[in-house]
Design a protein around this motif. Structure first.
Motif, PDB file in Angstrom:
ATOM      1  N   UNK A  53      18.211   8.106   0.473  1.00  0.00           N
ATOM      2  CA  UNK A  53      17.676   9.425   0.791  1.00  0.00           C
ATOM      3  C   UNK A  53      17.992   9.733   2.246  1.00  0.00           C
ATOM      4  N   UNK A  54      18.223  11.001   2.508  1.00  0.00           N
ATOM      5  CA  UNK A  54      18.629  11.419   3.849  1.00  0.00           C
ATOM      6  C   UNK A  54      17.976  12.765   4.166  1.00  0.00           C
ATOM      7  N   UNK A  55      17.435  12.868   5.369  1.00  0.00           N
ATOM      8  CA  UNK A  55      16.792  14.116   5.777  1.00  0.00           C
ATOM      9  C   UNK A  55      15.376  13.852   6.258  1.00  0.00           C
ATOM     10  N   UNK A  56      14.548  14.874   6.162  1.00  0.00           N
ATOM     11  CA  UNK A  56      13.182  14.767   6.693  1.00  0.00           C
ATOM     12  C   UNK A  56      12.187  15.306   5.665  1.00  0.00           C
ATOM     13  N   UNK A  57      11.036  14.664   5.581  1.00  0.00           N
ATOM     14  CA  UNK A  57       9.985  15.049   4.649  1.00  0.00           C
ATOM     15  C   UNK A  57       8.723  15.362   5.439  1.00  0.00           C
ATOM     16  N   UNK A  58       8.129  16.516   5.150  1.00  0.00           N
ATOM     17  CA  UNK A  58       6.900  16.925   5.825  1.00  0.00           C
ATOM     18  C   UNK A  58       5.671  16.376   5.094  1.00  0.00           C
ATOM     19  N   UNK A  59       4.536  16.414   5.762  1.00  0.00           N
ATOM     20  CA  UNK A  59       3.239  16.082   5.181  1.00  0.00           C
ATOM     21  C   UNK A  59       3.212  14.663   4.599  1.00  0.00           C
ATOM     22  N   UNK A  60       3.646  13.703   5.403  1.00  0.00           N
ATOM     23  CA  UNK A  60       3.658  12.302   4.973  1.00  0.00           C
ATOM     24  C   UNK A  60       2.435  11.595   5.563  1.00  0.00           C
ATOM     25  N   UNK A  61       1.331  11.669   4.866  1.00  0.00           N
ATOM     26  CA  UNK A  61       0.073  11.140   5.370  1.00  0.00           C
ATOM     27  C   UNK A  61       0.132   9.620   5.526  1.00  0.00           C
ATOM     28  N   UNK A  62      -0.319   9.139   6.699  1.00  0.00           N
ATOM     29  CA  UNK A  62      -0.481   7.713   6.979  1.00  0.00           C
ATOM     30  C   UNK A  62       0.820   6.930   6.873  1.00  0.00           C
ATOM     31  N   UNK A 121       0.858  -1.188   0.000  1.00  0.00           N
ATOM     32  CA  UNK A 121       0.000   0.000   0.000  1.00  0.00           C
ATOM     33  C   UNK A 121       0.892   1.235   0.000  1.00  0.00           C
ATOM     34  N   UNK A 122       0.462   2.261  -0.750  1.00  0.00           N
ATOM     35  CA  UNK A 122       1.378   3.339  -1.100  1.00  0.00           C
ATOM     36  C   UNK A 122       0.856   4.718  -0.728  1.00  0.00           C
ATOM     37  N   UNK A 123       1.811   5.572  -0.390  1.00  0.00           N
ATOM     38  CA  UNK A 123       1.579   7.003  -0.297  1.00  0.00           C
ATOM     39  C   UNK A 123       2.455   7.698  -1.320  1.00  0.00           C
ATOM     40  N   UNK A 124       2.162   8.963  -1.583  1.00  0.00           N
ATOM     41  CA  UNK A 124       3.001   9.801  -2.447  1.00  0.00           C
ATOM     42  C   UNK A 124       3.309  11.064  -1.668  1.00  0.00           C
ATOM     43  N   UNK A 125       4.582  11.270  -1.362  1.00  0.00           N
ATOM     44  CA  UNK A 125       4.995  12.396  -0.525  1.00  0.00           C
ATOM     45  C   UNK A 125       5.823  13.360  -1.367  1.00  0.00           C
ATOM     46  N   UNK A 126       5.139  14.385  -1.860  1.00  0.00           N
ATOM     47  CA  UNK A 126       5.786  15.321  -2.783  1.00  0.00           C
ATOM     48  C   UNK A 126       5.815  16.751  -2.248  1.00  0.00           C
ATOM     49  N   UNK A 127       4.993  17.072  -1.250  1.00  0.00           N
ATOM     50  CA  UNK A 127       4.906  18.448  -0.750  1.00  0.00           C
ATOM     51  C   UNK A 127       6.249  18.905  -0.188  1.00  0.00           C
ATOM     52  N   UNK A 128       6.575  20.149  -0.447  1.00  0.00           N
ATOM     53  CA  UNK A 128       7.838  20.725   0.029  1.00  0.00           C
ATOM     54  C   UNK A 128       7.599  21.630   1.223  1.00  0.00           C
ATOM     55  N   UNK A 129       8.556  21.626   2.142  1.00  0.00           N
ATOM     56  CA  UNK A 129       8.515  22.512   3.301  1.00  0.00           C
ATOM     57  C   UNK A 129       9.916  23.051   3.541  1.00  0.00           C
ATOM     58  N   UNK A 130      10.083  24.379   3.681  1.00  0.00           N
ATOM     59  CA  UNK A 130      11.421  24.933   3.899  1.00  0.00           C
ATOM     60  C   UNK A 130      12.099  24.380   5.145  1.00  0.00           C
TER      61      UNK A 130
END
Length: 351
Positions: A126-135, A102-111
C-alpha cells in the motif's frame, strides 16, 4: 478468577429484569482493568481476555461487554471496539491474529488523503496516506482499506514496519483525548489482502459492526445515568422533579435495551441476512440509539446538576467523551440513507 465470574460481567441486554442502575457483580474486577495505567496495547489485551472476546464471539457478548466497559470509561471502549472488530474481520477471512497483537481498523475516507494498493514485484503493498488512524502509534497492527482500479481492498499491515509512519498531528479534542486520530503515511508497505474487491463493505457483518459502535454510545450513556442517579439518591431531600427525570431515564434505557436485544437476536440467529437487509436494520438501530442516547445524556445532566459537570471529573469526562464519540453518527444523512434503503429494498426482503 474463574470463567463463571467473568461471564457475570455481561447481561445488560440479555437480562431484561436486571436493573441498569446496578453495576454487575464483578464490576470491580473489570473497573481495575479499565482504569489501570497500563499502556493502550496491554490494556486492550487484558480486557479482551477478561471478557473472553474473540473473533468468533457472539454479537450479544460483544455488545454487552462493550456497554459495561463504556459505562466505566468511554475512551477505553473506543480503544477496545476496533480491536474486537478486527478480530472478527480476520476470522471471517480465515486469518489468525498474531499472538499479543492489538488492532485498529482504518476505513474512513478523506479526499485529501489517498491510499492505494498494488503489486510491487512479488509483494502486495500500500502506498499513500490514510486519515483518521486512531492510536496508530500505540497498536501493533491494523486493517486498512485501500483503493485500486478494481475496487477497495481490506489489507492487514504491521504498524511497526519502518515503511509505516505516523504523522505528527495536533489533537486538541476535550473528549476522547486518549484517542489521537491523525494520519499515517505508507511507503510501499507490505500487506496481506483479505477477501475480494469491496469484500469489507459488502459483508453482512459490516452492518453488525455499526451496531457494535452504537452499543458503546449506549454504554457511555448508562455510565452517565448511573452516576446521576447515585447523586440524586444521596441528596437529603430528593425532589419529585428528579424522580420524574429518573422515570424518563428508565423508559429511554429500556427502549434501547429492547432494540439491542432484537438486533442481537437477528445478528446471532439462524436466519441468513443479506447485506442490504442487515444494513437497513443497522441504520434503524443506530438512529434509535443515537436519539435515545442524546436524551439520556441530557436527562443525566439535568439530574446530576452543574456540580457534576464542574466538580466530578469522571462525570465531566464521560460527558465530553460521549459528545465526541456520538458525532460519528451522521444524523440526517443516516436517516436519509435509511429512507433510501427502505425505498430501494425489494418487497420480499423485509424484516
Amino acid at each position: 478468577m474463574n470463567t463463571q465470574h467473568r461471564l457475570d460481567v455481561t447481561g445488560m441486554i440479555s437480562m431484561p429484569l436486571a436493573s441498569w442502575r446496578n453495576e454487575p457483580s464483578c464490576q470491580d474486577d473489570l473497573r481495575k482493568l479499565v482504569t489501570s495505567t497500563a499502556q493502550t496495547a496491554n490494556k486492550v489485551l487484558a480486557i479482551g481476555r477478561f471478557l473472553e472476546l474473540t473473533g468468533t464471539s457472539s454479537r450479544m457478548r460483544q455488545w454487552e461487554s462493550l456497554i459495561e466497559v463504556a459505562a466505566i470509561d468511554v475512551a477505553v471502549a473506543r480503544m477496545l471496539e476496533p480491536h474486537v472488530d478486527a478480530l472478527g474481520i480476520l476470522a471471517e477471512a480465515g486469518h489468525d491474529a498474531p499472538d499479543g497483537s492489538t488492532w485498529g481498523v482504518y476505513a474512513a475516507e478523506s479526499p485529501a488523503h489517498v491510499l492505494t494498493v498494488c503489486t510491487d514485484g512479488e509483494q502486495t503493498v500500500i502506498d499513500g496516506e490514510k486519515a483518521w488512524c486512531s492510536l496508530a502509534a500505540e497498536l501493533t497492527h491494523a486493517i486498512v482499506i485501500a483503493g485500486s482500479d478494481g475496487g477497495s481492498y481490506a489489507c492487514t499491515v504491521d504498524l511497526r514496519d519502518p515503511r509505516v509512519q505516523v504523522q505528527p498531528t495536533a489533537w486538541p479534542s476535550v473528549g476522547l483525548q486518549e484517542i489521537p486520530s491523525g494520519s499515517v503515511a505508507f511507503t510501499k508497505a507490505p500487506v496481506a489482502v483479505l477477501g475480494s474487491p469491496n469484500w469489507y463493505l459488502e459483508r453482512t457483518a459490516f452492518a453488525w459492526g455499526g451496531i457494535r459502535v452504537a452499543a458503546c454510545w449506549f454504554g457511555a450513556a448508562v455510565g452517565l445515568a448511573r452516576n446521576a442517579v447515585r447523586r440524586h439518591s444521596k441528596r437529603s431531600n430528593p425532589s419529585s422533579v428528579g424522580q420524574m427525570l429518573i422515570g424518563q431515564l428508565e423508559a429511554e434505557i429500556f427502549s434501547i435495551r429492547s432494540v439491542l436485544a432484537q438486533a442481537a437476536a437477528a445478528a446471532d440467529g439462524c436466519d441468513e441476512y443479506s447485506r442490504a437487509r442487515a444494513w437497513t436494520l443497522a441504520l434503524t438501530v443506530r438512529n434509535i440509539i443515537c436519539s435515545g442516547v442524546r436524551r439520556i445524556q441530557h436527562l443525566s445532566r439535568e439530574i446530576a446538576g452543574p456540580a457534576a459537570l464542574t466538580g466530578d471529573a469522571r462525570f465531566a469526562k464521560a460527558d465530553a467523551d460521549l459528545t465526541v464519540y456520538i458525532s460519528q453518527h451522521h444524523g440526517p444523512r443516516d436517516e436519509a440513507a435509511l429512507g433510501t434503503e427502505l425505498r430501494t429494498r425489494d418487497d420480499h426482503d423485509g424484516f
